[in-house]
Design an enzyme around this catalytic site. Structure first.
Site, PDB file in Angstrom:
ATOM      1  N   GLU A 107       0.827  -1.209   0.000  1.00 23.35           N
ATOM      2  CA  GLU A 107       0.000   0.000   0.000  1.00 23.35           C
ATOM      3  C   GLU A 107       0.861   1.259   0.000  1.00 23.35           C
ATOM      4  OE1 GLU A 107      -3.490  -2.053   2.749  1.00 23.35           O
ATOM      5  OE2 GLU A 107      -1.905  -0.873   3.664  1.00 23.35           O
TER       6      GLU A 107
ATOM      7  N   GLU B  62     -11.689  -3.971  -2.424  1.00 22.86           N
ATOM      8  CA  GLU B  62     -11.528  -5.298  -1.842  1.00 22.86           C
ATOM      9  C   GLU B  62     -11.993  -5.268  -0.397  1.00 22.86           C
ATOM     10  OE1 GLU B  62      -6.871  -5.408  -0.524  1.00 22.86           O
ATOM     11  OE2 GLU B  62      -7.283  -5.604  -2.663  1.00 22.86           O
TER      12      GLU B  62
END
Length: 533
Positions: free
Chosen positions: A273, A466
């Site tokens: 990330e 997600e």
């Protein structure tokens, strides 16, 4: 309506999100904005989270060391899904936009020798996914496996066999370039370190890793301070990332040419990330701690000092001394408390520099990714840092690098950077309900999803999503659907471009759970079968 929407995008917290300490009469919103009929009323928050996810919580119940995982449908004696309330009215998604569904494969599917683990069982599982009309799978390509032993010596054999299996079953591939280590986070049961030769450099020069104020370091990923420093055996970090991506593109050319690979997600930090490793369990962090700033390796610290000198205030070239520790609460830290230093001259200077370093890193790596993968869509993933959002400072987001304070939207500049590279934004925690969170942590996952998705849509970039936690229940799936296909979308264009389910496991394939999953897939595809109750 469009004007009202534009004015909302820059206001991160207080609009539409009612915390336990804020009444709706205190909520800031544009005048004459029709809240009752707006599709943007995605938030109904009044509470906080139970455990940290940050998109690093997966359901990894598959033991990669075993090779006896046959898939047998269980009986109904031990269901994992609780039936929803009889007669519950649910939205009909027939005819709604088609959203592709991908399932992320287990982290240990490729071992440290770059060999596929239990290929026969995997084929069986993929066929079950295909029977549910799943569009494809997501595979993480780990730097620590591919370039494990020496610089520019790449080993792709296991991944090539895996891709062939996926192609032969007629599934698509989304591939993640994972430049971080695997292991050490919630639910991680697989350990994949950074390449051995990188770790050896780190023994001699620990400043290639991020450091907190006490110079404690996490080896999750390389510090962004060496992006342009030739400290990796004569190469910069950017050159190392580019080398691996270019090797991948050449090795798997046939999968690109045949459109089997539909997208490449570029890892930009811990857990893949774009964020600082400010909430590291290895350094003692526990949910819902605010985390710590990660800018004390010599490379980033020198960058901070140069930025302070360039601003004409060299005394600002230091990190906050009063920002608490990993497990502090905002009001316990002078820097983050209401009216604290975060919103004074030095705090504003430091936070602008801190978040700009994050944006610059993403900008540089994605620019190289576009050179490697020209003609194939690329994406970047942002974390779900949703605790302490309903405080003035939003401390947990600030330490992670997202400068969202007052009317400043910390996600719009990142969305603009992604737009520059025509990169999609992948976001997490779409299944979480704010009302399920513990109130004294002042969390707001729904408000965060609303803010990030709208920042991306305003920048006119694709948004994928997600789940953050294992999801088997209809309530979670319905929340994802609500975010993926907003009911009252005034423009008719605000829906997800794709959704990734985390992740393939034996629990997902249990019959009751899989029936719920199949039902969810059909609704995401807009071809709901009414006999699935």
């Amino acid at each position: 309506m469009a004007a009202a929407f534009s004015s909302l995008v820059g206001q991160p917290r207080a609009i539409l999100s009612a915390s336990p300490t804020v009444s709706f009469s205190q909520i800031r919103k544009p005048a004459n904005f029709p809240l009752q009929n707006s599709r943007f009323l995605l938030v109904n928050s009044s509470s906080v989270p139970r455990t940290c996810t940050m998109a690093m919580v997966g359901d990894d119940n598959v033991d990669p060391a075993r090779d006896d995982h046959s898939i047998n449908w269980p009986s109904y004696d031990h269901p994992k899904v609780v039936d929803v309330t009889p007669g519950l009215l649910e939205r009909d998604f027939t005819g709604t936009p088609y959203i592709p569904i991908y399932v992320m494969l287990p982290m240990g599917i490729i071992n440290m020798e770059c060999e596929i683990v239990d290929a026969n069982n995997l084929v069986n599982q993929l066929k079950i996914l295909k029977s549910a009309k799943v569009d494809g799978v997501v595979v993480e390509c780990w730097w620590g496996i591919v370039e494990a032993h020496a610089p520019q010596r790449y080993k792709w054999s296991g991944y090539k066999r895996l891709f062939e299996i996926v192609r032969d079953i007629n599934l698509k591939l989304r591939v993640v370039m994972s430049f971080h280590q695997c292991g050490g986070n919630v639910s991680d049961d697989v350990h994949i370190p950074l390449p051995r030769w990188v770790t050896e450099i780190g023994y001699r020069n620990p400043d290639i890793f991020f450091a907190d104020r006490d110079l404690r370091r996490t080896h999750e990923c390389l510090t962004w301070g060496i992006d342009k420093e030739r400290v990796l055996r004569g190469r910069t970090a950017l050159e190392v990332y580019f080398g691996l991506m270019r090797s991948f593109r050449v090795e798997f050319n046939e999968f690109f040419e045949n459109r089997v690979i539909s997208e490449i997600e570029i890892g930009l930090g811990p857990c893949g990330e774009l964020r600082y490793p400010s909430h590291s369990a290895k350094l003692g962090w526990k949910y819902p701690g605010i985390g710590e700033f990660q800018c004390y390796d010599k490379y980033l610290f020198n960058s901070l000092q140069k930025a302070a000198e360039a601003s004409g205030c060299s005394s600002s070239g230091k990190g906050p001394w009063n920002a608490g520790s990993y497990n502090s609460k905002p009001q316990e830290a002078e820097f983050f408390r209401d009216g604290g230093d975060y919103n004074r001259f030095y705090g504003r200077f430091f936070l602008k520099w801190y978040t700009q370093v994050l944006i610059d890193h993403g900008d540089q790596v994605l620019g190289l990714a576009n050179l490697c993968f020209k003609g194939t869509p690329i994406a970047a993933k942002l974390p779900g840092i949703y605790w302490w959002r309903n405080t003035e400072s939003g401390a947990a987001e600030l330490t992670a690098g997202f400068y969202s304070v007052d009317c400043r939207d910390g996600y719009s500049p990142i969305a603009s950077m992604l737009k520059k590279h025509e990169a999609a934004l992948n976001f997490t925690c779409l299944e979480l309900h704010t009302v399920d969170q513990k109130k004294h942590f002042l969390a707001d996952p729904e408000g965060l999803v609303w803010q990030v998705l709208n920042a991306a849509w305003e920048a006119n970039i694709s948004v994928a999503g997600e789940n953050a936690r294992p999801c088997y229940r209809r309530e979670g799936y319905n929340k994802i659907l609500e975010n993926a296909k907003p009911m009252n979308d005034p423009f008719g264009i605000h829906y997800l471009s794709a959704f990734t389910y985390l992740r393939l496991s034996l629990a997902l394939l249990e019959k009751h759970n899989f029936m719920e999953f199949e039902r969810f897939v059909q609704k995401m595809h807009g071809v709901q079968r009414h006999n699935l109750n």
